[in-house]
Write an enzyme that holds these catalytic residues in place. Sequence first.
Site, PDB file in Angstrom:
ATOM      1  N   LEU A 162      17.603  35.298 -27.628  1.00 33.44           N
ATOM      2  CA  LEU A 162      17.718  35.184 -28.893  1.00 33.44           C
ATOM      3  C   LEU A 162      18.734  34.188 -29.267  1.00 33.44           C
ATOM      4  O   LEU A 162      19.984  34.288 -28.325  1.00 33.44           O
ATOM      5  CB  LEU A 162      18.124  37.285 -29.480  1.00 33.44           C
ATOM      6  CG  LEU A 162      18.998  36.451 -30.989  1.00 33.44           C
ATOM      7  CD1 LEU A 162      17.362  36.384 -32.022  1.00 33.44           C
ATOM      8  CD2 LEU A 162      19.140  38.278 -31.044  1.00 33.44           C
ATOM      9  N   CYS A 163      18.869  33.348 -30.156  1.00 37.27           N
ATOM     10  CA  CYS A 163      20.349  33.290 -30.374  1.00 37.27           C
ATOM     11  C   CYS A 163      20.547  33.116 -32.469  1.00 37.27           C
ATOM     12  O   CYS A 163      19.672  34.115 -32.833  1.00 37.27           O
ATOM     13  CB  CYS A 163      20.187  31.837 -30.296  1.00 37.27           C
ATOM     14  SG  CYS A 163      19.380  30.351 -30.766  1.00 37.27           S
ATOM     15  N   HIS A 164      21.272  32.027 -32.542  1.00 30.93           N
ATOM     16  CA  HIS A 164      20.982  31.936 -34.431  1.00 30.93           C
ATOM     17  C   HIS A 164      19.994  31.785 -34.453  1.00 30.93           C
ATOM     18  O   HIS A 164      19.657  31.951 -35.817  1.00 30.93           O
ATOM     19  CB  HIS A 164      22.786  30.983 -34.290  1.00 30.93           C
ATOM     20  CG  HIS A 164      22.705  30.688 -35.946  1.00 30.93           C
ATOM     21  ND1 HIS A 164      23.784  30.756 -36.404  1.00 30.93           N
ATOM     22  CD2 HIS A 164      22.372  32.272 -37.205  1.00 30.93           C
ATOM     23  CE1 HIS A 164      23.379  31.125 -37.741  1.00 30.93           C
ATOM     24  NE2 HIS A 164      23.269  32.325 -38.086  1.00 30.93           N
TER      25      HIS A 164
END
Length: 116
Positions: free
Chosen positions: A73-75
């Site tokens: 996951l990231c932004h």
Amino acid sequence: MTSSPAFQDIDVETLAQVLATADPEVQLVDVREPQELELAAIAGFENLPLSQFAEWGDTIHSRLAADRETIVLCHHGMRSAQMCQWLLSQGFTAVKNVTGGIDVYSVRVDPAVPRY
């Protein structure tokens, strides 16, 4: 001619289902910066900031099991896609990228997670 292995994209609704099962075999990795985690985070994710790759890259096999499902996951989904590609190059076999990242998760799954 063999193609290199590819990671899977999963949507935030699928991520929510995985989180609801609380399967201890699933590895959750958030590659955002620590200051981003202070703004918005999802419990259960291990933080391996992409910018600090030099600090944790050599220890990835002691931190994560290459044969277990690994969700990144990231932004918005770009840095996590980079991480997924790298994990595949390190021999990881079940790598998944969260499309839209925590931003879309906040919109479509959990509005309690702040957007930034």
